[in-house]
Enzyme design. Structure first.
Site, PDB file in Angstrom:
ATOM      1  N   ASN A 172      35.543   5.893  54.742  1.00 19.24           N
ATOM      2  CA  ASN A 172      34.595   6.693  55.526  1.00 19.24           C
ATOM      3  C   ASN A 172      35.259   7.018  56.852  1.00 19.24           C
ATOM      4  O   ASN A 172      35.256   6.210  57.776  1.00 19.24           O
ATOM      5  CB  ASN A 172      33.302   5.906  55.737  1.00 19.24           C
ATOM      6  N   GLU A 173      35.830   8.209  56.896  1.00 20.00           N
ATOM      7  CA  GLU A 173      36.618   8.615  58.058  1.00 20.00           C
ATOM      8  C   GLU A 173      35.704   9.105  59.177  1.00 20.00           C
ATOM      9  O   GLU A 173      34.506   9.307  58.955  1.00 20.00           O
ATOM     10  CB  GLU A 173      37.582   9.744  57.646  1.00 20.00           C
TER      11      GLU A 173
END
Ligand code: F6R
Length: 648
Positions: A172-173
């Site tokens: 989850n950037e």
């Protein structure tokens, strides 16, 4: 005398409370990643056993990467030695690259098998890892099914997480939503660059991944976020102390009711309680902490140390420090002298001089010295100026290259040397059928090498020899003869891949043998406390273990070890115990020693995130240290190499 203020019980409470104000996630700092990992593995094992007693399944959320490796190692040990059963365990992995074949070297399926699943009695049907082979048009449905599957077994009991330099958890950037579920994502450029350590070239690193979402992670009942090494320190500070924002997805964990951040000392380096503890509570002031505070104050107000006033101390939360002193000035002098005494142009000790305030002993005037260099170029990159001085000042200097460094040589360089040998053999009439066959085998391999293929031993050997030649040239340039140059080829390094084996007895024995042979008065070693899987860290572990085992030897009582830092990071000023000035000419000479490492020039394989060449990084760093000394009000030098002393 330093002001020693012991925190009373009441103060400790204040301290705890104030940490809580600054730190928004319960955070525990361990001396070492190994102990921390063992502790986590044991908590997991306890939960597994409790569930077993109740006849229930336990659901574990698992991560890959370097952070959880030692946890898995301990779980495997508990299974082997203490009969910990995995029969009641269901696992869900956080993520997988997309696309990715399960049998590829870089796949997380392979990672999990190598580190955990192949060594325990988990039922294969209970393992879930996002599938990197699902056709694009089916990915959405696949992700929904993955999420449903987690819910259908009652959700995750314990979730392990690492943290990326971007602040990602799972993949989850930055920009990920709090309500995100399992889905296909695009990897951040920084993440792709970090992933380069497992791939040959940037182009080989996938652009996408399937990852559990933030909401999927937040549903877990207990979450452990693990981070080791100073390269994680800045992002850890953000995750723990900053406001919640999608820019640093790990900050969402601040809302989780049962999360723990587990750090080693290096990863905790930037937390306020470590970096400037006087801002969060009463301190136990010792010489080093006083030095840290005064350097911080000097840098914060932009004045040299000797110009700091009582008001500066009071206005910046440091009036505590002045309590036991008539005025700030005596503290200024104390710290100034301490820093002044770290500076020496005689790293091996100054013969016939009073050494009371010098970092090194004057005697013996001519010391036996070993410079340990993890890779074949760390000696000149990290301490080339000091190396040159030690030789010029007449010490008996040995250099020991701990690993072959063969992984960091380009295929085209290996081919060039192979062709050179081939032609030379032909011209010399040495082209026997056997030799030609051998050359062709290697040539064919290199020319047809696949992106994720490990080198055959012969190719590795050529690459190792290229680096050997360069190291020899560098050491000779610094004035050593061949008898003083040692190649240790530590076995832990020889996997042919970026990921190395664990330290073994054979590795330690090699170091012990050399120490016992030379019986040095001084040892220099790379003191990086970065990623636990880094070559530097393993090389240092081998030396420290050897020191411990040899500590009762007579010569060992007279042996001091100085630690230099690798190409990326310098000691903090208050940690420096010896600062060796480098003149402009010496800096140029050091650069030429680094230039001997031709295979590492321009752009070596696995270059990391820094665009600068090694000589540039070294010069920038050495100049920066000199600049800081200057700003603190000490003498102005062109550059400085810094060392901290290691004590058993
Ligand atoms: C891996 C994962 C990533 C890593 C993170 C840290 O499954 O989801 O979030 O945990 O990139 O990686 P290391 O531990 O290698 O520093």
């Amino acid at each position: 005398m330093p002001a020693i203020i012991s925190p009373s019980a009441q103060h400790k409470e204040v301290l705890k409370y104030q940490f809580k104000n600054v730190e928004k996630i319960p955070t525990k700092i361990w001396e070492d990643s190994r102990d921390a990992s063992r502790h986590i593995a044991q908590s997991i094992a306890l939960a597994m056993r409790q569930k077993q007693q109740d006849g229930e399944m336990i659901v574990l959320g698992l991560a890959t990467g370097s952070s959880p490796v030692k946890v898995y190692e301990e779980l495997v040990r508990l299974h082997r030695e203490e009969k910990l059963s995995f029969q009641n365990v269901i696992t869900f992995n956080l993520d997988e690259y997309y696309p990715m074949m399960p049998e590829a070297q870089q796949s997380y399926v392979r990672f999990m098998r190598e580190h955990l699943f192949d060594h325990v009695d988990i039922k294969p049907g209970n393992i879930h890892i996002p599938d990197g082979t699902v056709p694009m048009e089916e990915v959405k449905a696949y992700c929904e099914a993955y999420e449903k599957k987690i819910d259908s077994v009652g959700g995750i009991d314990i979730q392990l997480l690492g943290i990326g330099r971007t602040g990602h958890i799972g993949f989850n950037e930055p920009g990920s939503w709090e309500n995100s579920l399992t889905r296909l994502v695009r990897l951040d450029n920084i993440t792709r660059r970090d992933a380069l350590k497992d791939f040959q070239k940037e182009e080989d690193v996938p652009y996408r991944a399937i990852t559990m979402g933030i909401a999927s992670i937040m549903k877990a009942r207990t979450v452990y976020l693990l981070a080791w090494g100073n390269h994680k320190a800045p992002v850890v500070k953000k995750a723990v102390e900053d406001e919640i924002s999608s820019g640093v997805p790990a900050t969402y964990l601040q809302k989780h009711p049962n999360v723990r951040v587990i750090l080693d000392k290096a990863a905790a380096e930037d937390l306020t309680r470590v970096k400037s503890p006087w801002l969060v509570g009463m301190c136990h002031w010792d010489d080093q902490l006083i030095c840290q505070a005064v350097v911080w104050l000097s840098q914060t107000v932009g004045k040299p140390i000797l110009k700091l006033t009582d008001e500066d101390y009071a206005e910046h939360g440091l009036s505590d420090l002045t309590l036991e002193h008539a005025s700030a000035y005596s503290i200024n002098i104390q710290v100034f002298n301490r820093l002044q005494h770290t500076i020496t142009g005689w790293p091996g000790g100054k013969p016939n001089a009073d050494d009371t305030y010098r970092p090194e002993r004057a005697k013996p005037a001519r010391k036996r010295i070993i410079i340990f260099s993890p890779h074949p170029d760390d000696d000149v990159i990290s301490m080339g100026g000091t190396f040159l001085r030690l030789v010029e000042q007449g010490h008996d200097v040995h250099v020991a290259y701990q690993t072959s460094g063969n992984i960091a040589v380009h295929d085209h360089d290996a081919l060039r040397f192979l062709e050179f040998m081939d032609e030379f053999y032909k011209r010399q009439g040495l082209d026997s059928e056997e030799n030609l066959k051998r050359f062709h085998k290697i040539e064919k391999f290199i020319k047809g090498k696949q992106a994720d293929e490990a080198d055959i031993p012969e190719a590795r050997e050529i690459k190792g020899l290229i680096r050997r030649g360069e190291a020899r040239a560098g050491a000779r340039f610094c004035g050593l003869d061949d008898k003083h140059i040692h190649f240790l080829d530590m076995p832990f390094y020889e996997t042919g891949r970026r990921r190395k084996s664990n330290l073994s007895e054979a590795d330690i024995q090699i170091i012990m043998d050399l120490l016992a042979k030379i019986k040095p008065h001084q040892v220099y070693a790379a003191g990086d406390l970065a990623d636990p899987h880094d070559t530097h860290r393993v090389c240092l572990d081998a030396i420290i273990e050897s020191f411990k085992r040899l500590q009762n030897e007579d010569w060992m009582k007279d042996c001091w070890m100085w630690l230099y830092r690798g190409a990326w990071h310098e000691w903090a000023i208050h940690e420096i115990e010896m600062a060796v000035p480098i003149s402009p000419q010496e800096l140029l000479k050091k650069r030429r020693a680094i230039f001997m490492h031709q295979s590492q020039k321009d752009r070596p394989p696995f270059p990391g995130e820094d665009e600068r060449e090694f000589w540039q990084r070294a010069e920038d760093r050495n100049r920066a240290t000199a600049h800081i000394y200057r700003e603190l009000g000490l003498a102005e030098y062109e550059a400085m190499e810094a060392f901290a002393r290691w004590r058993i």
